[in-house]
Design a protein around this motif. Structure first.
Motif, short mmCIF file in Angstrom:
data_model
loop_
_atom_site.label_atom_id
_atom_site.label_comp_id
_atom_site.label_asym_id
_atom_site.label_seq_id
_atom_site.Cartn_x
_atom_site.Cartn_y
_atom_site.Cartn_z
N ARG A 5 0.95 -0.98 0.11
CA ARG A 5 -0.05 0.03 0.19
C ARG A 5 0.86 1.09 -0.16
O ARG A 5 0.59 2.41 -0.67
N ALA A 6 1.83 1.30 0.62
CA ALA A 6 2.87 2.24 0.73
C ALA A 6 3.68 2.77 -0.64
O ALA A 6 3.67 3.83 -0.82
N ARG A 8 2.25 1.60 -3.46
CA ARG A 8 0.97 2.19 -4.32
C ARG A 8 0.96 3.71 -4.20
O ARG A 8 0.80 4.64 -5.10
N THR A 9 0.92 4.18 -2.81
CA THR A 9 0.60 5.53 -2.52
C THR A 9 1.74 6.43 -2.94
O THR A 9 1.67 7.38 -3.54
N ARG A 10 3.09 6.10 -2.92
CA ARG A 10 4.22 6.65 -3.31
C ARG A 10 4.17 6.81 -4.89
O ARG A 10 4.43 7.99 -5.41
N ARG A 12 1.37 7.04 -6.79
CA ARG A 12 0.30 8.00 -7.11
C ARG A 12 1.02 9.35 -6.80
O ARG A 12 0.55 10.18 -7.57
N LEU A 13 1.61 9.49 -5.82
CA LEU A 13 2.20 10.70 -5.45
C LEU A 13 3.19 11.22 -6.17
O LEU A 13 3.17 12.38 -7.12
N ALA A 35 -1.24 16.27 -3.33
CA ALA A 35 -1.95 15.42 -2.40
C ALA A 35 -3.42 15.07 -2.63
O ALA A 35 -3.77 13.87 -2.91
N ALA A 38 -3.47 12.85 -5.89
CA ALA A 38 -3.23 11.80 -5.55
C ALA A 38 -4.19 10.98 -4.76
O ALA A 38 -4.08 9.47 -4.58
N VAL A 40 -4.94 11.36 -1.49
CA VAL A 40 -4.39 10.98 -0.11
C VAL A 40 -4.17 12.60 0.69
O VAL A 40 -4.42 13.62 0.19
N ALA A 44 -0.19 12.02 4.74
CA ALA A 44 0.33 10.79 3.76
C ALA A 44 1.42 11.25 3.09
O ALA A 44 2.50 10.63 2.87
N HIS A 48 5.99 10.27 2.84
CA HIS A 48 6.66 9.59 1.69
C HIS A 48 7.99 10.72 1.31
O HIS A 48 9.03 10.48 0.94
#
Length: 228
Positions: A5-6, A8-10, A12-13, A35, A38, A40, A44, A48
């Protein structure tokens, strides 16, 4: 799962940051907008990336890795000069489809306007290329120019280039033309038009580079598939 998940979030950012850096420039892109794009929270984002400078640096590093990986793959399947021709097609396709590549060029152009620690990072990227320095280039343009220069040097070592003792004019022209591809196509045009223009450029440049009669040895049309 948490690590996935981390990541994927990174990702997207990074993508959202690249889109906004490309669209608005470094100064115009805000962390709140990045943010939000993305999906988030700003908290969040800060988990990152400690700052906008750090996010911009990550975008530049990802673009450099993508460029070098693509050109390295092309080099493994063809001669240095053919790989250079195909790298030009790869670049103009990437300019049309990859926000990270477009953002890297814009961030490089705006290097002097960056805040904090990011400005020297952007300027230094031009010095990270292998081979001889390319005068007048910095940032991501310097990275691209260095890749072009490396492929040209490889073509000379392989005997692909016309023997011009002490004459670097044609090679300087190729580096300049290759760097100019980003400027020419930054406003956007169809994939077919991009391919037509790049093909026309190489049909004109090749006779200046290779021995008489050798131009037909090289394909000046794009590959049916190129490295992603």
């Amino acid at each position: 799962m948490a690590q996935e998940r981390a990541e994927r979030t990174r990702g997207r950012l990074m993508e959202a940051g690249a889109v906004l850096f490309d669209r608005c420039g470094y100064a115009g892109a805000t962390l709140g907008e990045i943010a939000g794009a993305a999906g988030v929270t700003k908290g969040a984002l800060y988990f990152h990336f400690a700052s906008k400078e750090e996010l911009a640096r990550a975008v530049l590093e990802q673009a450099e890795g993508t460029l070098r990986d693509a050109c390295s793959t092309l080099r493994t399947t063809s001669s240095p000069l053919q790989a250079l021709i195909d790298s030009g097609y790869w670049l103009v396709d990437a300019l049309g489809s990859d926000a990270v590549i477009r953002a890297a060029f814009r961030l490089g152009r705006e290097g002097g306007a960056w805040l904090g620690e990011a400005a020297p990072v952007a300027a230094a990227m031009g010095a990270q290329v292998t081979g001889a320095p390319v005068a007048g280039t910095q940032g991501f343009h310097g990275v691209w120019a260095g890749v072009v220069q490396d492929l040209l040097s490889g073509a000379r070592r392989a005997g692909e280039l016309h023997d011009r003792p002490g004459g670097v004019g044609p090679e300087t022209l190729v580096v300049t033309a290759a760097c100019g591809l980003e400027v020419v196509f930054s406003e956007g045009c169809s994939r077919e038009e991009r391919a037509r223009r790049v093909g026309a450029l190489w049909e004109w440049l090749l006779p200046c580079l290779v021995p008489p009669g050798a131009s037909g040895t090289y394909r000046t049309r794009p590959l049916t598939s190129v490295p992603a």
